[in-house]
Scaffold this active site. Structure first.
Site, PDB file in Angstrom:
ATOM      1  N   HIS A 177       9.556  16.069 -25.737  1.00  0.00           N
ATOM      2  CA  HIS A 177       9.896  16.892 -24.991  1.00  0.00           C
ATOM      3  C   HIS A 177      11.111  16.723 -24.706  1.00  0.00           C
ATOM      4  O   HIS A 177      11.902  15.409 -23.984  1.00  0.00           O
ATOM      5  CB  HIS A 177       9.162  17.410 -23.385  1.00  0.00           C
ATOM      6  CG  HIS A 177       9.476  18.382 -22.710  1.00  0.00           C
ATOM      7  ND1 HIS A 177       9.279  19.600 -22.801  1.00  0.00           N
ATOM      8  CD2 HIS A 177      10.278  17.782 -21.003  1.00  0.00           C
ATOM      9  CE1 HIS A 177       9.744  19.795 -21.720  1.00  0.00           C
ATOM     10  NE2 HIS A 177      10.267  19.567 -21.019  1.00  0.00           N
ATOM     11  N   ASN A 217       3.285  14.883 -27.898  1.00  0.00           N
ATOM     12  CA  ASN A 217       4.962  15.852 -27.843  1.00  0.00           C
ATOM     13  C   ASN A 217       5.673  15.487 -27.802  1.00  0.00           C
ATOM     14  O   ASN A 217       5.344  14.409 -27.081  1.00  0.00           O
ATOM     15  CB  ASN A 217       3.791  16.628 -27.149  1.00  0.00           C
ATOM     16  CG  ASN A 217       5.419  17.723 -26.888  1.00  0.00           C
ATOM     17  OD1 ASN A 217       5.620  18.528 -27.727  1.00  0.00           O
ATOM     18  ND2 ASN A 217       5.162  18.150 -25.330  1.00  0.00           N
ATOM     19  N   GLY A 220      12.240  22.717 -36.526  1.00  0.00           N
ATOM     20  CA  GLY A 220      11.688  22.038 -36.811  1.00  0.00           C
ATOM     21  C   GLY A 220      12.546  20.522 -37.447  1.00  0.00           C
ATOM     22  O   GLY A 220      12.256  19.521 -39.034  1.00  0.00           O
ATOM     23  N   LEU A 223      -1.395  25.126 -24.819  1.00  0.00           N
ATOM     24  CA  LEU A 223      -3.214  24.797 -25.206  1.00  0.00           C
ATOM     25  C   LEU A 223      -3.968  24.601 -24.472  1.00  0.00           C
ATOM     26  O   LEU A 223      -3.733  23.743 -23.173  1.00  0.00           O
ATOM     27  CB  LEU A 223      -2.930  23.839 -26.315  1.00  0.00           C
ATOM     28  CG  LEU A 223      -2.276  23.261 -27.462  1.00  0.00           C
ATOM     29  CD1 LEU A 223      -1.460  21.850 -27.916  1.00  0.00           C
ATOM     30  CD2 LEU A 223      -2.605  24.026 -28.589  1.00  0.00           C
ATOM     31  N   ASN A 242      12.605  18.074 -35.674  1.00  0.00           N
ATOM     32  CA  ASN A 242      12.166  16.541 -35.043  1.00  0.00           C
ATOM     33  C   ASN A 242      10.925  16.400 -36.895  1.00  0.00           C
ATOM     34  O   ASN A 242       9.978  15.001 -36.955  1.00  0.00           O
ATOM     35  CB  ASN A 242      11.116  16.620 -33.826  1.00  0.00           C
ATOM     36  CG  ASN A 242      12.264  16.288 -33.026  1.00  0.00           C
ATOM     37  OD1 ASN A 242      12.239  15.230 -32.679  1.00  0.00           O
ATOM     38  ND2 ASN A 242      12.250  17.560 -31.764  1.00  0.00           N
TER      39      ASN A 242
HETATM   40  C1  GRF Z   1      13.173  20.263 -29.064  1.00  0.00           C
HETATM   41  O1  GRF Z   1      13.872  19.321 -28.240  1.00  0.00           O
HETATM   42  C2  GRF Z   1      12.313  19.339 -28.773  1.00  0.00           C
HETATM   43  O2  GRF Z   1      11.888  18.558 -28.257  1.00  0.00           O
HETATM   44  C3  GRF Z   1      11.111  20.871 -27.941  1.00  0.00           C
HETATM   45  O3  GRF Z   1      11.402  21.506 -28.171  1.00  0.00           O
HETATM   46  C4  GRF Z   1      12.675  21.062 -29.874  1.00  0.00           C
HETATM   47  C5  GRF Z   1      12.544  21.537 -30.819  1.00  0.00           C
HETATM   48  O4  GRF Z   1      13.081  21.487 -32.048  1.00  0.00           O
HETATM   49  N1  GRF Z   1       9.291  20.254 -27.969  1.00  0.00           N
HETATM   50  P1  GRF Z   1      13.152  21.279 -33.150  1.00  0.00           P
HETATM   51  O5  GRF Z   1      12.781  22.273 -34.273  1.00  0.00           O
HETATM   52  O6  GRF Z   1      12.394  20.003 -33.860  1.00  0.00           O
HETATM   53  O7  GRF Z   1      14.424  20.769 -34.137  1.00  0.00           O
END
Ligand code: GRF
Length: 216
Positions: free
Chosen positions: A108, A106, A11, A92, A13
């Site tokens: 990525h 999203n 989490g 999904l 992000n």
């Molecule tokens: C991030 O690198 C995101 O780009 C990918 O999964 C990871 C999630 O990290 N989809 P966090 O849970 O946000 O720390």
């Protein structure tokens, strides 16, 4: 704008979005955080921030369709206007992606369309790429493939390993995810011929993260 954030783990992000909402950088609020895995660190972050959170564990649903119905109901009940996938590790179906078409994004950890899927950093190093990065894109039925909103790029250094690269890219992820949500919340995004145009951003939506100071 009411955000619904979908997570599966750490989490960080999500935390970037929480902090940005709290500091008024974003004209948005997080209405609900949903994890498909119980007891993950991201849920703790959401609870600490006083956000409504929910675990919808995919293991308790007989198929993807039923899992997504529960997901959809929770998002709609919370009045969500934009779904932000933030490390959400479930594929999904097109039923869900069509329902939220243009309203789900999203992040990525690669420069799409290169390296969709998992283990992006080791694959980029293995391939001898000179640059790595991250992409925020609209969600479409095809995984990691919808219209690109913003990308971040950083050099891959000779002594990088997947962890060092992931840590550097993650910093950039936090910047560009907040930026993407901000443009959407401010109504600045438009689609033209399947591409995303951002009002007032003539140079293109990109972010360069320089290598650490010691690197050449
Ligand atoms: C991030 O690198 C995101 O780009 C990918 O999964 C990871 C999630 O990290 N989809 P966090 O849970 O946000 O720390």
């Amino acid at each position: 704008m009411k955000l619904g954030v979908l997570i599966s783990g750490r989490g960080s992000n999500l935390q970037a979005l929480i902090d940005a909402c709290a500091s008024n950088i974003l004209p948005a609020e997080i209405s609900i955080v949903i994890s498909n895995r119980p007891n993950v660190a991201g849920l703790e972050r959401a609870e600490k921030a006083g956000l409504k959170c929910l675990t919808i564990d995919h293991k308790f649903y007989k198929d993807r369709e039923n899992f997504e119905l529960a997901l959809n109901d929770a998002l709609e009940d919370a009045g969500v206007e934009l779904v932000c996938l933030a490390g959400f590790m479930r594929v999904l179906t097109s039923t869900f992606t069509e329902r939220w078409s243009g309203k789900a994004i999203n992040i990525h950890p690669s420069l799409l369309p290169s390296f969709p899927g998992l283990n992006t950093h080791s694959r980029a190093i293995e391939a001898g790429c000179r640059f790595a990065g991250a992409t925020v894109h609209f969600v479409s039925a095809e995984m990691d493939a919808g219209p690109i909103i913003i990308q971040a790029v950083t050099p891959i250094l000779p002594n990088d390993n997947p962890d060092s690269l992931a840590a550097r890219v993650l910093k950039a992820e936090h910047e560009i995810y907040v930026q993407a949500v901000r443009w959407i919340a401010e109504g600045k995004l438009f689609k033209e011929n399947g591409k995303v145009i951002i009002e007032g951003v003539e140079s293109g939506a990109s972010y360069y993260l320089p290598p650490p100071h010691s690197a050449v």
